[in-house]
Design a protein around this motif. Structure first.
Motif, mmCIF file in Angstrom:
data_model
loop_
_atom_site.group_PDB
_atom_site.id
_atom_site.type_symbol
_atom_site.label_atom_id
_atom_site.label_comp_id
_atom_site.label_asym_id
_atom_site.label_seq_id
_atom_site.Cartn_x
_atom_site.Cartn_y
_atom_site.Cartn_z
ATOM 1 N N GLN A 157 -21.898 -36.882 -16.764
ATOM 2 C CA GLN A 157 -21.298 -35.672 -16.219
ATOM 3 C C GLN A 157 -22.355 -34.862 -15.474
ATOM 4 N N GLY A 158 -21.863 -34.055 -14.523
ATOM 5 C CA GLY A 158 -22.745 -33.109 -13.861
ATOM 6 C C GLY A 158 -23.584 -33.728 -12.765
ATOM 7 N N PRO A 159 -24.372 -32.905 -12.084
ATOM 8 C CA PRO A 159 -25.195 -33.370 -10.964
ATOM 9 C C PRO A 159 -26.370 -34.216 -11.427
ATOM 10 N N LEU A 160 -26.899 -35.004 -10.521
ATOM 11 C CA LEU A 160 -28.066 -35.836 -10.821
ATOM 12 C C LEU A 160 -29.332 -35.048 -10.519
ATOM 13 N N PRO A 161 -30.333 -35.121 -11.410
ATOM 14 C CA PRO A 161 -31.544 -34.316 -11.218
ATOM 15 C C PRO A 161 -32.517 -34.890 -10.191
ATOM 16 N N ASP A 162 -32.335 -36.133 -9.815
ATOM 17 C CA ASP A 162 -33.284 -36.805 -8.923
ATOM 18 C C ASP A 162 -32.590 -37.163 -7.608
ATOM 19 N N PHE A 163 -33.103 -36.646 -6.488
ATOM 20 C CA PHE A 163 -32.452 -36.876 -5.197
ATOM 21 C C PHE A 163 -32.441 -38.356 -4.830
ATOM 22 N N ASN A 164 -33.530 -39.065 -5.080
ATOM 23 C CA ASN A 164 -33.592 -40.481 -4.720
ATOM 24 C C ASN A 164 -32.551 -41.296 -5.484
ATOM 25 N N MET A 165 -32.382 -40.962 -6.762
ATOM 26 C CA MET A 165 -31.347 -41.634 -7.550
ATOM 27 C C MET A 165 -29.959 -41.305 -6.994
ATOM 28 N N LEU A 166 -29.754 -40.045 -6.651
ATOM 29 C CA LEU A 166 -28.473 -39.632 -6.071
ATOM 30 C C LEU A 166 -28.179 -40.404 -4.792
ATOM 31 N N GLU A 167 -29.169 -40.524 -3.927
ATOM 32 C CA GLU A 167 -28.983 -41.215 -2.656
ATOM 33 C C GLU A 167 -28.572 -42.668 -2.879
ATOM 34 N N THR A 168 -29.280 -43.355 -3.777
ATOM 35 C CA THR A 168 -28.941 -44.750 -4.071
ATOM 36 C C THR A 168 -27.545 -44.859 -4.683
ATOM 37 N N TYR A 169 -27.233 -43.927 -5.565
ATOM 38 C CA TYR A 169 -25.932 -43.928 -6.257
ATOM 39 C C TYR A 169 -24.776 -43.751 -5.276
ATOM 40 N N VAL A 170 -24.864 -42.767 -4.372
ATOM 41 C CA VAL A 170 -23.729 -42.521 -3.479
ATOM 42 C C VAL A 170 -23.574 -43.644 -2.452
ATOM 43 N N TYR A 171 -24.690 -44.249 -2.041
ATOM 44 C CA TYR A 171 -24.563 -45.398 -1.138
ATOM 45 C C TYR A 171 -23.919 -46.584 -1.862
ATOM 46 N N ALA A 172 -24.210 -46.732 -3.147
ATOM 47 C CA ALA A 172 -23.566 -47.787 -3.929
ATOM 48 C C ALA A 172 -22.067 -47.504 -4.064
ATOM 49 N N LEU A 173 -21.712 -46.248 -4.320
ATOM 50 C CA LEU A 173 -20.295 -45.877 -4.377
ATOM 51 C C LEU A 173 -19.596 -46.194 -3.060
#
Length: 311
Positions: free
Chosen positions: A102-118
């Protein structure tokens, strides 16, 4: 290669010798042992990925996933990126969601990889939701800029608008935010807002040809034809100095010719461009729109019908 008195460098030499001898599986096993203590960017990890190729075997994917699970928090995104590059988008999503349900991701690099995977999995609505949640949670100018640019790249329209709006709230003279919001509000038909944003942006960047053109368009829509014409002329002057041969600038040149009253020259240029790019639907739509603006409805209809025939 398993003897304790053999150095890692000697083990690498043995692995390469195994490869030369055609014993690929044995070489992979040696590289995997060598890579156990390395970061995601380690030389032996690189060698493993090279041997596995663009689509690693199931055992390779599980090895990468395990490294991502157990890596220190600061390094985890690099292992997730390795999984993403291996085409294991579902594994990336599952690992991130298991760690951050739940909630936002604390690490931008992880977020970037995650949304591209989505995005690769076709979960575009979730991309918008995830980015929006992170935008709402982050207050720093630098982070908001990164999030806004990522949302733009992902074509997450609402998240990118919200990010730039928040960025502008914290940095009222930010040129990038004014430019983005100027174009966004223009295409939403909010011409007064678009005028404000683009006017501020052009104060900082007076030679942006696209911004000059769209600012002129906003003025024209509001009935300020004299002021609009001045900005069309400035855009046309800039465009003559650029002359990079791009299709986008050729289309803009045709639009400027039309706005400055040189309608036949505009039609001729669009016709020439369509002869070169007959299957470009966007180009055909721009030409048809120009024809309709000039009340040449039959010509616009014929142009669009011709486009249907070329598909």
């Amino acid at each position: 290669a398993q003897r304790p008195d053999v150095s890692n460098e000697q083990k690498r030499d043995i692995a390469f010798q195994l490869l030369e001898d055609g014993a690929k599986e044995e070489a992979v096993a040696v590289f995997m042992r060598l890579a156990e203590t390395e970061s995601a960017m380690g030389a032996n990890v690189e060698q493993l990925l090279h041997l596995w190729g663009p689509r690693p075997p199931a055992a390779g994917i599980e090895w990468l996933a395990e490294r991502a699970r157990t890596a220190p928090a600061r390094d985890r995104w690099r292992w997730l990126q390795r999984l993403f590059e291996a085409g294991s988008h579902q594994e990336v999503v599952e690992l991130v969601e298991a760690e951050h349900p739940q909630g936002p991701l604390p690490d931008f690099n992880m977020l970037e990889t995650y949304v591209y995977a989505l995005q690769k999995l076709g979960r575009n609505s979730q991309v918008e939701q995830v980015l929006d949640a992170n935008v709402r949670a982050d207050a720093s100018v630098a982070s908001l800029r990164l999030l806004a640019r990522l949302a733009q790249a992902m074509e997450a329209r609402q998240a990118s608008i919200r990010a730039f709006e928040l960025l502008l709230h914290r940095a009222p003279e930010d040129a990038e935010a004014h430019r983005f919001l100027g174009f966004a509000t223009y295409f939403q038909g909010k011409h007064e807002l678009a005028e404000q944003h683009l006017k501020t942006y052009l104060h900082h960047q007076p030679d942006d040809t696209d911004a000059l053109f769209h600012y002129a368009e906003v003025l024209r829509h509001q009935g300020h034809h004299g002021a609009a014409r001045s900005f069309y002329h400035r855009a046309a002057k800039n465009l003559r100095e650029i002359r990079d041969g791009s299709l986008a600038h050729a289309v803009l040149e045709a639009q400027l010719l039309d706005r400055l009253g040189k309608h036949e020259q505009a039609f001729d240029l669009f016709t020439h461009l369509l002869q070169r790019h007959p299957r470009n639907a966007g180009l055909r739509a721009e030409f048809a729109s120009l024809l309709m603006d000039n009340r040449r409805f039959d010509a616009a209809a014929a142009l669009l019908q011709e486009g249907d025939a070329t598909r």
